[in-house]
Design a protein around this motif. Structure first.
Motif, short mmCIF file in Angstrom:
data_model
loop_
_atom_site.label_atom_id
_atom_site.label_comp_id
_atom_site.label_asym_id
_atom_site.label_seq_id
_atom_site.Cartn_x
_atom_site.Cartn_y
_atom_site.Cartn_z
N LYS A 297 0.81 -1.21 0.00
CA LYS A 297 0.00 0.00 0.00
C LYS A 297 0.85 1.26 0.00
CE LYS A 297 -3.67 2.37 2.56
NZ LYS A 297 -4.56 2.36 3.75
N GLU A 298 1.88 1.31 0.83
CA GLU A 298 2.67 2.53 1.01
C GLU A 298 3.96 2.56 0.20
OE1 GLU A 298 1.60 5.04 2.56
OE2 GLU A 298 -0.06 4.25 3.74
N TYR A 299 4.36 1.43 -0.38
CA TYR A 299 5.64 1.40 -1.07
C TYR A 299 5.66 0.31 -2.14
CZ TYR A 299 6.52 -2.56 2.05
OH TYR A 299 6.42 -3.77 2.72
N LYS A 300 6.68 0.39 -2.98
CA LYS A 300 6.89 -0.59 -4.04
C LYS A 300 8.37 -0.94 -4.07
CE LYS A 300 6.68 -0.90 -9.12
NZ LYS A 300 6.30 -0.17 -10.36
N ILE A 301 8.67 -2.22 -4.17
CA ILE A 301 10.06 -2.68 -4.25
C ILE A 301 10.30 -3.33 -5.60
CG2 ILE A 301 11.85 -4.14 -3.24
CD1 ILE A 301 10.31 -4.08 -0.62
N THR A 302 11.31 -2.85 -6.31
CA THR A 302 11.70 -3.45 -7.59
C THR A 302 13.12 -3.97 -7.45
OG1 THR A 302 10.32 -1.87 -8.82
CG2 THR A 302 11.97 -3.10 -10.07
N ARG A 303 13.28 -5.27 -7.66
CA ARG A 303 14.60 -5.90 -7.56
C ARG A 303 15.10 -6.23 -8.96
NH1 ARG A 303 11.15 -8.27 -3.83
NH2 ARG A 303 11.56 -7.70 -1.65
N VAL A 304 16.16 -5.55 -9.36
CA VAL A 304 16.77 -5.77 -10.68
C VAL A 304 18.10 -6.47 -10.47
CG1 VAL A 304 17.69 -4.68 -12.76
CG2 VAL A 304 15.65 -3.73 -11.66
N LYS A 305 18.24 -7.63 -11.07
CA LYS A 305 19.50 -8.38 -10.94
C LYS A 305 20.12 -8.57 -12.31
CE LYS A 305 21.50 -12.27 -8.44
NZ LYS A 305 21.22 -13.42 -7.53
N ILE A 306 21.32 -8.03 -12.48
CA ILE A 306 22.05 -8.17 -13.75
C ILE A 306 22.89 -9.43 -13.65
CG2 ILE A 306 23.69 -7.10 -15.33
CD1 ILE A 306 22.82 -4.39 -14.23
N LEU A 307 22.60 -10.39 -14.54
CA LEU A 307 23.14 -11.74 -14.40
C LEU A 307 24.41 -12.00 -15.19
CD1 LEU A 307 19.71 -13.60 -14.74
CD2 LEU A 307 20.89 -13.01 -12.62
N ASN A 308 24.61 -11.26 -16.29
CA ASN A 308 25.75 -11.57 -17.14
C ASN A 308 26.24 -10.32 -17.88
OD1 ASN A 308 23.91 -11.16 -19.31
ND2 ASN A 308 23.32 -13.33 -19.26
N LYS A 309 27.26 -10.51 -18.70
CA LYS A 309 27.88 -9.39 -19.42
C LYS A 309 26.92 -8.73 -20.40
CE LYS A 309 32.13 -9.32 -17.79
NZ LYS A 309 32.69 -8.12 -17.14
N ASP A 310 26.01 -9.52 -20.97
CA ASP A 310 25.05 -8.97 -21.91
C ASP A 310 24.14 -7.96 -21.21
OD1 ASP A 310 23.73 -8.77 -24.45
OD2 ASP A 310 22.10 -9.99 -23.62
N GLY A 311 23.61 -8.35 -20.05
CA GLY A 311 22.78 -7.43 -19.27
C GLY A 311 23.57 -6.23 -18.79
N GLU A 312 24.82 -6.46 -18.41
CA GLU A 312 25.69 -5.38 -17.94
C GLU A 312 25.92 -4.34 -19.04
OE1 GLU A 312 29.38 -5.95 -15.21
OE2 GLU A 312 30.14 -6.01 -17.25
N GLU A 313 26.15 -4.82 -20.26
CA GLU A 313 26.42 -3.91 -21.38
C GLU A 313 25.18 -3.11 -21.77
OE1 GLU A 313 27.62 -4.27 -26.11
OE2 GLU A 313 28.32 -5.81 -24.71
N LYS A 314 24.03 -3.77 -21.78
CA LYS A 314 22.80 -3.10 -22.21
C LYS A 314 22.30 -2.08 -21.18
CE LYS A 314 21.26 -6.74 -25.33
NZ LYS A 314 20.37 -7.90 -25.54
N LEU A 315 22.48 -2.37 -19.90
CA LEU A 315 22.03 -1.44 -18.87
C LEU A 315 23.09 -0.42 -18.49
CD1 LEU A 315 19.86 -3.17 -16.10
CD2 LEU A 315 19.20 -1.51 -17.81
N GLY A 316 24.34 -0.70 -18.82
CA GLY A 316 25.41 0.21 -18.41
C GLY A 316 25.66 0.18 -16.93
N LYS A 317 25.32 -0.95 -16.30
CA LYS A 317 25.52 -1.13 -14.86
C LYS A 317 26.28 -2.43 -14.64
CE LYS A 317 22.76 2.29 -13.44
NZ LYS A 317 23.21 3.44 -12.62
N LYS A 318 27.06 -2.47 -13.54
CA LYS A 318 27.83 -3.67 -13.23
C LYS A 318 26.91 -4.83 -12.84
CE LYS A 318 31.60 -3.62 -10.97
NZ LYS A 318 32.61 -3.46 -9.90
N MET A 319 27.36 -6.05 -13.08
CA MET A 319 26.61 -7.23 -12.66
C MET A 319 26.40 -7.20 -11.15
SD MET A 319 27.88 -10.55 -14.84
CE MET A 319 29.64 -10.20 -14.74
N GLY A 320 25.19 -7.53 -10.74
CA GLY A 320 24.87 -7.53 -9.32
C GLY A 320 23.41 -7.21 -9.09
N SER A 321 23.07 -6.94 -7.85
CA SER A 321 21.69 -6.68 -7.46
C SER A 321 21.45 -5.20 -7.20
CB SER A 321 21.35 -7.48 -6.19
OG SER A 321 21.41 -8.87 -6.43
N TYR A 322 20.31 -4.70 -7.69
CA TYR A 322 19.89 -3.32 -7.49
C TYR A 322 18.45 -3.35 -6.98
CZ TYR A 322 23.94 -2.33 -10.43
OH TYR A 322 25.22 -2.26 -10.95
N ILE A 323 18.26 -2.94 -5.74
CA ILE A 323 16.95 -2.98 -5.11
C ILE A 323 16.45 -1.55 -4.94
CG2 ILE A 323 15.65 -3.70 -3.07
CD1 ILE A 323 17.96 -5.75 -2.58
#
Length: 324
Positions: free
Chosen positions: A35-61
């Motif tokens: 009701k009061e908040y929303k949590i989005t967990r984005v996990k970059i799993l490999n080099k392809d995801g890293e390159e397309k997002l411009g973010k290092k592999m890992g978890s972003y909450i």
């Protein structure tokens, strides 16, 4: 090329999907809405995801709570607990963990003062462990904290200061807090991002310094960031999109003009807006007028979340005893 300034992984994912109309390969996304908040967990799993997002592999909450701009005590307590839960899941500390909390930013500039304000509210304990020659305690862990300032004040790279402290005090983890930039005004001061990939001090205002990460410091680095500014040209660009959409709905005259604006590429619109603004404002970052109050409130939320997550014997009923 159009460079929309944002430090949020959730926004880089949104922009990629808007442009390509597909989900990013190599990126895992989980969304939890309350009701009061929303949590989005984005996990970059490999080099392809890293390159397309411009973010290092890992978890972003990302924790989004629109009410944080005018939060009452109940909401601040709730988001502190949500933050503490996510931190515990990400960091996985134990009673022997030694933590160094780093408050990045310039304490003389309010939108950039989040890190130092958090440090003033964190429950530090390393001196107790040293004084009593202890390695563990039934209620608290070994926590130290520092607000190193910015190079314009100290003349020293922030990364060099932190590296020296890490080599001397030997913490198991570093948690860095910094102000970020968003591409949407609605996320400014209402969003908290946590990641396990480190941080680039000054990135929010386009002034990148030496990265604070495991490769440089030799220990895992977790980052907590809150967007406190938005690029003026980006904000105007989004405003024009909203106006065009609204005017096309409510007017018959000038339809061709609104269609023309609507069909312009984001790159062309951004370039046009930047050229118009340049003689008057140049490269301007915008922050809400109530930023003083917001920084005080959200620094308390983050400090309480850290206090609960790092000290195994401290919960919500205790945290406000340790802050100003």
């Amino acid at each position: 090329m159009l460079q929309i300034r944002t430090d949020l992984a959730i926004e880089t994912r949104e922009m990629y999907r808007e442009k390509n109309n597909v989900e990013i390969s190599g990126v895992e996304v989980n969304v939890e809405e309350e009701k009061e908040y929303k949590i989005t967990r984005v996990k970059i799993l490999n080099k392809d995801g890293e390159e397309k997002l411009g973010k290092k592999m890992g978890s972003y909450i990302t924790i989004e709570a629109a009410g944080l701009k005018q939060a009452d005590q109940d909401l601040k307590d709730e988001i502190s607990q949500v933050l503490a839960k996510e931190l515990k899941t990400l960091i996985n500390t134990n009673k022997h963990t030694k933590s160094l909390i780093v408050g990045l930013g310039n304490w003389n500039v309010t939108p950039d003062a989040l890190g130092p304000r958090v440090i003033g509210k964190v429950f530090v304990t390393r001196h107790f462990f040293k004084a009593y020659n202890k390695s563990e305690d039934e209620t608290m862990t070994d926590v130290s904290a520092i607000a190193p300032g910015v190079m314009g004040i100290t003349g020293i790279e922030t990364g060099e200061i932190i590296k020296g402290i890490v080599e001397k005090t030997k913490p198991d983890i570093v948690v860095a807090i910094d102000a970020l930039a968003s591409r949407k005004m609605e996320r400014v001061s209402t969003t908290i991002q946590i990641s396990d990939t480190g941080i680039n001090p000054g990135a929010g205002v386009g002034n990148n310094r030496k990265s604070l990460n495991k490769e440089y410091l030799g220990v895992p680095v977790y980052a907590i960031g809150v967007p406190t500014v938005v690029d003026a040209a980006t904000m105007v660009n989004d405003t024009i999109d909203l106006i065009v959409k609204e005017m096309k709905t409510h007017t018959e005259k000038g339809g061709e003009f609104y269609d023309l604006l609507g069909e312009m590429s984001q790159q062309d619109k951004h370039q046009l807006i930047s050229e118009v603004l340049m003689p008057y404002m140049g490269n301007v970052m915008v922050t809400p007028k109530e930023i003083d109050t917001v920084i005080d409130d959200i620094s308390l939320v983050i400090a309480n979340g850290l206090n609960i997550s790092l000290h195994h014997g401290i919960d919500l009923k205790d945290v406000n005893r340790y802050v100003n």
